[in-house]
Design an enzyme around this catalytic site. Structure first.
Site, PDB file in Angstrom:
ATOM      1  N   LYS A 160      55.442 -13.739  -1.076  1.00  0.00           N
ATOM      2  CA  LYS A 160      54.580 -12.712  -0.465  1.00  0.00           C
ATOM      3  C   LYS A 160      54.930 -12.517   1.004  1.00  0.00           C
ATOM      4  O   LYS A 160      55.106 -11.396   1.470  1.00  0.00           O
ATOM      5  CB  LYS A 160      53.106 -13.157  -0.574  1.00  0.00           C
ATOM      6  N   ASN A 161      55.049 -13.620   1.720  1.00  0.00           N
ATOM      7  CA  ASN A 161      55.250 -13.497   3.170  1.00  0.00           C
ATOM      8  C   ASN A 161      56.671 -13.064   3.540  1.00  0.00           C
ATOM      9  O   ASN A 161      56.930 -12.714   4.683  1.00  0.00           O
ATOM     10  CB  ASN A 161      54.894 -14.806   3.874  1.00  0.00           C
TER      11      ASN A 161
ATOM     12  N   CYS B  84      42.676 -12.310   6.083  1.00  0.00           N
ATOM     13  CA  CYS B  84      41.865 -13.509   5.869  1.00  0.00           C
ATOM     14  C   CYS B  84      41.032 -13.830   7.103  1.00  0.00           C
ATOM     15  O   CYS B  84      41.503 -13.692   8.229  1.00  0.00           O
ATOM     16  CB  CYS B  84      42.775 -14.701   5.598  1.00  0.00           C
TER      17      CYS B  84
ATOM     18  N   ARG C  13      42.848 -15.019  15.321  1.00  0.00           N
ATOM     19  CA  ARG C  13      44.128 -14.399  14.972  1.00  0.00           C
ATOM     20  C   ARG C  13      44.458 -13.187  15.855  1.00  0.00           C
ATOM     21  O   ARG C  13      44.577 -12.060  15.373  1.00  0.00           O
ATOM     22  CB  ARG C  13      44.154 -14.005  13.494  1.00  0.00           C
TER      23      ARG C  13
ATOM     24  N   ASP D 114      49.272 -23.032   5.319  1.00  0.00           N
ATOM     25  CA  ASP D 114      48.922 -22.353   4.067  1.00  0.00           C
ATOM     26  C   ASP D 114      48.802 -23.320   2.883  1.00  0.00           C
ATOM     27  O   ASP D 114      48.447 -22.892   1.785  1.00  0.00           O
ATOM     28  CB  ASP D 114      49.965 -21.269   3.732  1.00  0.00           C
TER      29      ASP D 114
ATOM     30  N   ARG E 240      45.377 -11.549  -3.807  1.00  0.00           N
ATOM     31  CA  ARG E 240      46.235 -11.018  -2.741  1.00  0.00           C
ATOM     32  C   ARG E 240      47.575 -11.750  -2.726  1.00  0.00           C
ATOM     33  O   ARG E 240      48.577 -11.190  -2.299  1.00  0.00           O
ATOM     34  CB  ARG E 240      45.570 -11.242  -1.364  1.00  0.00           C
TER      35      ARG E 240
HETATM   36  C1  UD1 Z   1      51.899 -15.794   8.857  1.00  0.00           C
HETATM   37  C2  UD1 Z   1      51.650 -15.830   7.370  1.00  0.00           C
HETATM   38  C3  UD1 Z   1      50.438 -16.697   7.064  1.00  0.00           C
HETATM   39  C4  UD1 Z   1      50.590 -18.069   7.679  1.00  0.00           C
HETATM   40  C5  UD1 Z   1      50.947 -17.981   9.155  1.00  0.00           C
HETATM   41  C6  UD1 Z   1      51.264 -19.319   9.778  1.00  0.00           C
HETATM   42  C7  UD1 Z   1      52.482 -13.660   6.707  1.00  0.00           C
HETATM   43  C8  UD1 Z   1      52.181 -12.301   6.159  1.00  0.00           C
HETATM   44  N1  UD1 Z   1      51.438 -14.469   6.909  1.00  0.00           N
HETATM   45  O1  UD1 Z   1      50.756 -15.191   9.441  1.00  0.00           O
HETATM   46  O2  UD1 Z   1      50.321 -16.794   5.647  1.00  0.00           O
HETATM   47  O3  UD1 Z   1      49.375 -18.778   7.554  1.00  0.00           O
HETATM   48  O4  UD1 Z   1      52.094 -17.139   9.343  1.00  0.00           O
HETATM   49  O5  UD1 Z   1      52.269 -19.965   9.084  1.00  0.00           O
HETATM   50  O6  UD1 Z   1      53.635 -14.014   6.878  1.00  0.00           O
HETATM   51  N2  UD1 Z   1      48.746 -16.053  17.415  1.00  0.00           N
HETATM   52  C9  UD1 Z   1      48.383 -15.667  18.679  1.00  0.00           C
HETATM   53  N3  UD1 Z   1      48.836 -14.470  19.144  1.00  0.00           N
HETATM   54  C10 UD1 Z   1      49.628 -13.645  18.407  1.00  0.00           C
HETATM   55  C11 UD1 Z   1      50.009 -14.054  17.113  1.00  0.00           C
HETATM   56  C12 UD1 Z   1      49.545 -15.275  16.638  1.00  0.00           C
HETATM   57  O7  UD1 Z   1      47.672 -16.373  19.377  1.00  0.00           O
HETATM   58  O8  UD1 Z   1      50.008 -12.575  18.885  1.00  0.00           O
HETATM   59  C13 UD1 Z   1      48.249 -17.332  16.888  1.00  0.00           C
HETATM   60  C14 UD1 Z   1      47.348 -17.112  15.671  1.00  0.00           C
HETATM   61  O9  UD1 Z   1      46.029 -16.842  16.071  1.00  0.00           O
HETATM   62  C15 UD1 Z   1      47.485 -18.433  14.975  1.00  0.00           C
HETATM   63  C16 UD1 Z   1      48.937 -18.820  15.238  1.00  0.00           C
HETATM   64  O10 UD1 Z   1      49.345 -18.065  16.367  1.00  0.00           O
HETATM   65  O11 UD1 Z   1      46.632 -19.383  15.543  1.00  0.00           O
HETATM   66  C17 UD1 Z   1      49.891 -18.555  14.084  1.00  0.00           C
HETATM   67  O12 UD1 Z   1      49.888 -17.195  13.760  1.00  0.00           O
HETATM   68  P1  UD1 Z   1      51.169 -16.441  13.177  1.00  0.00           P
HETATM   69  O13 UD1 Z   1      52.315 -17.386  13.068  1.00  0.00           O
HETATM   70  O14 UD1 Z   1      51.352 -15.179  13.944  1.00  0.00           O
HETATM   71  O15 UD1 Z   1      50.680 -16.068  11.714  1.00  0.00           O
HETATM   72  P2  UD1 Z   1      50.806 -14.695  10.943  1.00  0.00           P
HETATM   73  O16 UD1 Z   1      52.130 -14.065  11.222  1.00  0.00           O
HETATM   74  O17 UD1 Z   1      49.584 -13.887  11.160  1.00  0.00           O
END
Ligand code: UD1
Length: 420
Positions: free
Chosen positions: A22-23, A118, A123, A307, A399
């Site tokens: 998915k990711n 989620c 986030r 995850d 999902r």
């Molecule tokens: C992706 C995955 C999700 C997984 C996560 C961490 C997808 C579609 N989803 O989510 O399943 O749980 O990686 O392995 O690939 N953060 C910030 N600022 C930002 C972006 C992120 O502070 O601009 C923080 C988030 O709040 C969180 C952490 O960084 O605490 C990790 O987030 P991130 O790696 O961005 O996860 P996703 O890409 O949303």
């Protein structure tokens, strides 16, 4: 709304075929915006999030042909008709924010509602925006929308304060069509980043270093269509590995990349589960073993994946001895604890840690899937719980797990999907 009804069953036995990731597929679909030629994606899992991404792409002008029977997607976007992602779709899936980088690079602008998905912590997307700003975008944030505009994108040196997966992907996609070279430091190293880089390179991009903490992207003038099969889903792999362990079963997982699930293999072995890696796949056997507790700390890849935290917690609730789980990636990712406790687990939250007493006999209850992986943990607990487990709000689970009920049933689980 549909629910899952489950009864306790014996060990899961047999073989299961893991679906495409998915990711990995979501950013690859978004990357199709970067070209006006046809992109063909294979090994596509049948998931709600993929449906939402198809709708998002159609909303910006794409023709999308999706054939889940053969796991293929064809995307062609001859002309971008809108640079705006509709609120009702963005609310359904946080990964909608993956449209930002490609739309900006292709059209010089985007307008996107603040993301949904989620409910696991705040986030924010500040790192995505900082990166896109460094490439030349002017960004305006209003109450419900983020808008960006750029005359042209120019390569830059960007350091991420945290190795965010989504930010790394958005910046990689935007920088592929920027002028000059982008160096992205403290980048995420997840296998899904490597898969996206491979797809971009097949489209004619020049991305080097994906899978390490420094990625170099040399911008090119245009990208062309490409054909690509996505990698197997490492979180679905991990979930079925834990399903085998929690039922003290014996399951062969096919279509897996064992390197991608190293931390899960290591923790299962620490718990006393046998994991055999062969040409056939990964065999997870817990039929003869007394399982024991192990502590877990979630980290960015190659650390233990956030995850998989909730699914492992369900397992640890049933093994002998106490354990401590520390969630470092997301705050507020413990909503499954209340639900697991309703099923007889004894888990306490202490700050950012969860303390699991272990050795509990779980019983059925009416529980709610609060997010995708929390829902998966409840299904795993339901496999071991005495009596009936009724899980509501399963749309979260659907999902991210393709044919979850079908695959579990084939392994001997008593699980039914009942429409209200
Ligand atoms: C992706 C995955 C999700 C997984 C996560 C961490 C997808 C579609 N989803 O989510 O399943 O749980 O990686 O392995 O690939 N953060 C910030 N600022 C930002 C972006 C992120 O502070 O601009 C923080 C988030 O709040 C969180 C952490 O960084 O605490 C990790 O987030 P991130 O790696 O961005 O996860 P996703 O890409 O949303």
């Amino acid at each position: 709304m549909a629910k899952y009804f489950m009864e306790m069953n014996g060990p899961l036995l047999g073989e299961v075929e893991i679906s495409g990731s998915k990711n990995a597929v979501l950013p690859i679909m978004a990357a199709a915006i970067l070209t006006d030629e046809k992109c063909e994606i294979l090994e596509v899992p049948e998931l709600r999030d993929v449906d939402v991404m198809c709708q998002l792409l159609r909303s910006v002008g794409a023709e999308v042909k999706c054939d889940y029977e053969i796991g293929s997607l064809e995307i062609i976007i001859k002309e971008i008709l809108a640079e705006e992602a509709p609120l009702e779709l963005v609310k359904k899936m946080r990964a909608s924010n993956l449209l930002m980088g490609p739309l900006l690079a292709k059209t010089g602008r985007f307008k996107i509602a603040l993301p949904g998905g989620c409910a696991i912590g705040a986030r924010p997307i500040d790192l995505h925006l900082k990166g896109l700003h460094a490439l030349g975008a002017n960004i305006k944030i209003s109450e419900n929308y983020i808008e960006a505009q750029a005359e042209r994108l120019v390569g830059a040196k960007i350091y991420l304060d945290f190795p965010s997966v989504g930010a790394t992907e958005n910046i990689m996609m935007a920088a592929s069509l920027a002028e000059g070279v982008t160096i992205l430091e403290n980048a995420a190293e997840e296998p899904e980043i490597v898969d996206l880089a491979n797809f971009l390179n097949k489209m004619g991009a020049k991305v080097k270093g994906a899978g390490t903490d420094t990625i170099k992207i040399e911008g090119v003038k245009s990208l062309h269509g490409a054909k690509h099969g996505v990698i197997p889903d490492r979180i679905e792999t991990g979930t079925f590995m834990v399903a085998a362990a929690i039922t003290r079963g014996d399951v062969l997982l096919k279509n897996v990349v064992s390197d991608h699930v190293k931390p899960i293999i290591a923790k299962l072995i620490e718990c006393g589960v046998e994991v055999i890696d062969s040409d056939e796949g990964l065999r997870v056997r817990a039929t003869n073993n007394e399982l024991i507790a192990a502590d877990i700390k979630t980290l960015p890849y190659p650390g233990f994946p956030t995850d998989m935290q909730s699914q492992f917690m369900a397992l640890l609730a049933t093994v002998n001895g106490p354990s401590v789980i520390i969630e470092t990636v997301f705050e507020n990712r413990y909503m499954h604890i209340e639900e697991l406790n309703r099923m007889g687990a004894q888990i306490k939250i202490e700050g950012r840690s969860a303390v699991v007493s272990g050795g509990q006999k779980l019983h059925g209850a009416q529980v709610i899937a609060t997010d995708l992986r929390a829902g998966a943990a409840l299904v795993l607990a339901g496999l071991m719980a005495e009596g009936t487990t009724e899980i509501a709000e399963i749309y979260h689970i659907e999902r991210g797990y393709a044919d979850f009920v079908g695959k579990l049933t084939k392994l001997g689980a008593n699980i039914r999907r009942v429409k209200a």
